[in-house]
Design a protein around this motif. Structure first.
Motif, short mmCIF file in Angstrom:
data_model
loop_
_atom_site.label_atom_id
_atom_site.label_comp_id
_atom_site.label_asym_id
_atom_site.label_seq_id
_atom_site.Cartn_x
_atom_site.Cartn_y
_atom_site.Cartn_z
N PHE A 119 66.28 72.61 38.08
CA PHE A 119 65.00 73.31 37.96
C PHE A 119 65.09 74.53 37.06
O PHE A 119 64.08 74.96 36.50
N ILE A 126 58.66 72.29 34.26
CA ILE A 126 58.72 71.84 35.66
C ILE A 126 57.41 71.26 36.13
O ILE A 126 57.36 70.42 37.04
N ASN A 127 56.29 71.69 35.53
CA ASN A 127 54.98 71.16 35.92
C ASN A 127 54.56 69.95 35.09
O ASN A 127 53.45 69.45 35.23
N LEU A 132 58.69 66.13 36.92
CA LEU A 132 58.41 65.89 38.34
C LEU A 132 58.85 64.49 38.75
O LEU A 132 59.42 64.30 39.83
N ILE A 166 61.89 73.20 44.68
CA ILE A 166 60.94 72.99 43.58
C ILE A 166 59.87 74.09 43.58
O ILE A 166 59.36 74.48 42.51
N TYR A 167 59.55 74.64 44.74
CA TYR A 167 58.60 75.76 44.80
C TYR A 167 59.20 77.01 44.16
O TYR A 167 58.57 77.66 43.32
N LEU A 171 57.01 75.58 40.63
CA LEU A 171 55.93 74.60 40.71
C LEU A 171 54.59 75.32 40.82
O LEU A 171 54.44 76.26 41.61
N SER A 172 53.60 74.90 40.05
CA SER A 172 52.31 75.58 40.02
C SER A 172 51.54 75.35 41.31
O SER A 172 51.66 74.30 41.95
#
Length: 367
Positions: A119, A126-127, A132, A166-167, A171-172
């Motif tokens: 990441f 990443i978005n 993903l 991932i947060y 991540l958006s």
């Protein structure tokens, strides 16, 4: 390599908290099943050595071998499928002769390290759906292998850790909102489906555990352990009955809970050390999690932040689930209580993780 470290940056508080709860765990495990106390003590000694090594080795060296970490993890999980030791219907262990090793416990830490680099490397994209999708495939492979053991609690834990990673990776909120909008109604449909008689989504033992939690009177045999755990914790009152007591009505002496040294160790803690002992366990675990998050907040790079937050999330999640099961707030999942439950692989893995967090703390962003 060691010249870059400053002694004042060593997070001694974290080490003190870890040793305090481990020693408490050794005492409670010894009271629950005396024959396992020496093994838990050996786990602390072995874990201490691992913690020291990982605290001194620059975590960025491990990050450079991120794909090797991932492949080693898959290799261990495949070895379990091919040559693992089967106990009580589950194939989760590798017999090393002198000990049984449970790769699914190590998987939790190895995936934190792998995705910390993944990441970070792809933080700008990443978005993007390709990133993903790639991360989804990479996590689904070990998840499937762990589920097939079968090891549902580890599968749930790994999935939860991935969500944290991932947060933290960036991540958006738009994607998070979209996922939640899909997951919440899907979860409601899923719950309705598994409540139907004759459902084939869950294994029989998983179904009965959920039904025993929802309707303990009708599923008395399956709810037996959890109900006894609740009674045991309540019977401890403020100070408890004392460690190594001979009360025949206790969960350990009366054999009211099978394997009390593992999944239901919190019940033994509540009964023998009372509310004070339970509060001490919860406070120490909370302090360890907060230290991990604080170190991650001051890490020199995003990799360090993701590692610390992921490992802190692992401890928090397992603690929450284990205590919730022991107190009847969740269905029985068979999840160990970090640093307290008996388990050599789990304890050493936790100490390794603490060592890596300590190394991140030795390289704060102020330098």
């Amino acid at each position: 390599m060691f010249r870059q470290y400053q002694l004042r940056d060593f997070k001694l508080r974290l080490v003190v908290f870890v040793y305090a709860i481990t020693i408490l765990g050794i005492l409670v495990v010894g009271s629950a099943k005396a024959e396992y106390q020496s093994q838990q003590l050996a786990g602390m000694v072995l874990g201490s050595f691992a913690m020291l090594v990982f605290a001194l080795v620059d975590y960025r060296i491990m990050m450079n071998a991120w794909w090797l970490i991932y492949l080693v993890n898959l290799g261990l999980l495949l070895a379990v499928q091919l040559a693992g030791t089967k106990v009580n219907g589950a194939r989760r262990w590798l017999d090393l002769g002198f000990m049984r090793f449970q790769p699914s416990e190590l998987t939790k830490l190895l995936l934190i390290l792998f995705f910390a680099r993944f990441f970070t490397k792809y933080r700008e994209s990443i978005n993007n759906w390709k990133t993903l999708l790639a991360s989804g495939v990479l996590i689904l492979i070990p998840l499937y292998l762990v589920k097939e053991q079968p090891h549902l609690s580890a599968t749930i834990t790994i999935a939860f850790i991935f969500c944290i990673l991932i947060y933290i990776g960036g991540l958006s909120y738009k994607i998070i909102g979209t996922v939640l909008a899909i997951l919440i109604p899907s979860a409601i449909i899923f719950i309705n489906l598994i409540m139907q008689e004759g459902q084939e989504i869950l294994d029989h033992y998983q179904f009965t555990r959920i039904m025993a939690w929802l309707n303990p009177a009708e599923y008395a045999d399956d709810a037996y352990q959890q109900q006894n755990s609740i009674i045991a914790i309540g019977s401890g009152q403020l100070y408890g009955k004392g460690l190594y007591n001979n009360d025949i009505s206790s969960v350990k002496n009366g054999n009211f809970i099978v394997e009390p040294q593992t999944d239901f160790i919190f019940a033994v803690t509540g009964e023998e050390l009372g509310f004070i002992g339970c509060a001490a366990v919860i406070i120490l675990l909370a302090l360890i999690v907060m230290e991990c998050l604080w170190i991650g907040r001051n890490a020199r790079d995003q990799e360090g932040t993701i590692i610390c937050c992921g490992f802190g999330g692992l401890i928090a999640f397992q603690s929450l689930v284990n205590i919730s099961v022991a107190t009847g707030l969740m269905p029985n999942t068979g999840m160990p209580l970090p640093f307290v439950s008996y388990g050599l692989t789990s304890l050493v893995m936790l100490y390794m993780g603490i060592g890596i967090v300590l190394n991140v703390g030795l390289q704060p962003k102020k330098y």
